[in-house]
Design an enzyme around this catalytic site. Structure first.
Site, PDB file in Angstrom:
ATOM      1  CG  ASP A 219      -2.278   0.650   0.899  1.00  0.00           C
ATOM      2  OD1 ASP A 219      -2.262   1.857   0.600  1.00  0.00           O
ATOM      3  OD2 ASP A 219      -3.325  -0.017   0.960  1.00  0.00           O
ATOM      4  CG  HIS A 242      -0.602   1.659  -3.422  1.00  0.00           C
ATOM      5  ND1 HIS A 242      -1.850   1.380  -2.908  1.00  0.00           N
ATOM      6  CD2 HIS A 242      -0.222   0.540  -4.097  1.00  0.00           C
ATOM      7  CE1 HIS A 242      -2.209   0.159  -3.256  1.00  0.00           C
ATOM      8  NE2 HIS A 242      -1.243  -0.370  -3.981  1.00  0.00           N
TER       9      HIS A 242
END
Length: 394
Positions: A219, A242
């Site tokens: 993430d 991310h």
């Protein structure tokens, strides 16, 4: 901003100097409280008891020692306030979570402590692969909760350094409601497909510094939720993951604010995003203000620079503009390669256009040699100076 970060560095150095040179320092070895480094016995109570003894000790500077070995436990919540002026949690060994165990937001947590150092070169293994398949939090509001490897709530004058976080069941390091925290030389490791495993998550914090660290996860490498203020990120390598994300904002309480964030001298490698600001459409009023991204390299990044004020991963109405105001964003000397044609995407709100977005010396090439990268602009006000590759649309 620079002056506050300098003060933070000085305070961190002072704490380390005190603990390394003071003769008034007592060691609380978790083995003396019943811990066993065999990788099987639950040592959570021993860790907690050693902490409580150090916390209530009249000695000014104390060390809770986790010696070599592997110590397994369900959870340990270590709280203050403490009588001791400073406490070092020295992780020389490795900590290992129970496989398949969840239902809490924390595994190892520190709360209400002033003068804390977590260090030692050891590793925290959250055993994430045993629960990741159960994590459907993106679509199920009743999921989990799944524990963070390390959680810091309401701590001040804190150092987190020289540790490794491996395969957390959720966020690796969660810092909330805290001030004067220095994170340095930390390694965070999880595969790219691990769900909700943000590397470092910040919320309601002030004067935080993150430096010289490697973060690879599934993430956001570093994420900012509302209340993040005066945060400096220097010399961080991110990937996979991310990217570094401010937000998402506007879905929670009204008047959410993230302000005075600086990311400098860092690198993104094979990430889904690079530098990202995201807000919900159909949102409450909020503000993202005074953000500086400087000297940042991109290697095969899908969205090197993105402001997305139509962020809508679950149910929402994308037709209603975001009410979050994004302003005073500086992007300077951002370079490298994009794995998609749109290297810069500034998708701002129709009702609250981005204000004073400054692009200086942008050089982002699409990594397919036969094509040029492009920039897209929507409802953005600002200026572009110096080299602009892709060609600026501001």
């Amino acid at each position: 901003m620079a002056s506050s970060q300098t003060l933070l560095s000085l305070s961190v150095s002072a704490f380390l100097l005190i603990l390394s040179t003071s003769v008034h320092c007592k060691v609380f070895n978790i083995l003396d409280y019943g811990a066993r480094g065999d990788g099987r016995t639950d040592s959570g109570e021993a860790i907690t008891n050693a902490w409580e003894a150090a916390c209530q000790s009249e000695v000014r500077h104390n060390i809770v020692l986790v010696p070599k070995g592997t110590y397994t436990f369900k959870y340990a919540s270590l709280s203050g306030p403490c009588k001791a002026q400073t406490i070092m949690f020295r992780l020389n060994g490795n900590l290992k979570a129970y496989a398949g165990y969840y239902g809490r937001v924390d595994w190892l947590s520190f709360r209400y402590i002033d003068g804390l150092i977590v260090t030692g070169g050891g590793k925290l293994d959250g055993q994430g692969p045993t629960t990741w398949h159960l994590n459907d939090c993106r679509t199920n509001s009743k999921c989990g909760p799944f524990p963070a490897n390390l959680r810091f709530d309401m701590v001040t004058n804190t150092v987190i350094r020289d540790i490794t976080s491996l395969n957390s069941k959720s966020v690796h390091i969660n810092i909330f409601g805290s001030e004067y925290v220095n994170v340095t030389n930390v390694r965070i490791i999880a595969p790219a497909d691990s769900p909700n495993t943000d590397g470092i998550h910040l919320g309601n914090v002030k004067r935080i510094r993150i430096t010289d660290s490697n973060i690879g996860t599934g993430d956001d490498c570093i994420s900012f939720s509302p209340g993040s203020n005066l945060v400096g990120i220097h010399r961080v390598v991110c990937g996979p993951g991310h990217g570094i994300s401010i937000g998402s904002l506007g879905r929670g309480s009204p008047n959410e604010v993230v302000t005075r964030i600086r990311v400098k001298d860092s690198t993104f490698v094979n990430t889904d995003n690079g530098l990202r600001v995201k807000t919900w459409p159909d949102s409450h009023v909020g503000t993202v203000d005074t953000i500086v991204f400087e000297n940042v390299g991109m290697e095969n990044v899908s969205n090197p620079i993105i402001i997305d004020q139509e962020y809508c991963p679950t149910s929402c109405n994308p037709e209603v503009p975001s009410k979050v105001q994004v302003k005073n964003v500086i992007m300077k000397n951002i370079y490298g390669t994009s794995s998609t044609k749109i290297a810069v995407n500034l998708k701002c709100s129709k009702s609250n256009p981005c204000q004073n977005v400054q692009l200086e010396d942008i050089n982002l090439n699409y990594n397919k040699l036969d094509y040029k990268s492009v920039m897209q602009c929507q409802n953005v006000e600002g200026r572009a100076t110096g080299r602009q590759n892709p060609r600026s649309c501001i």
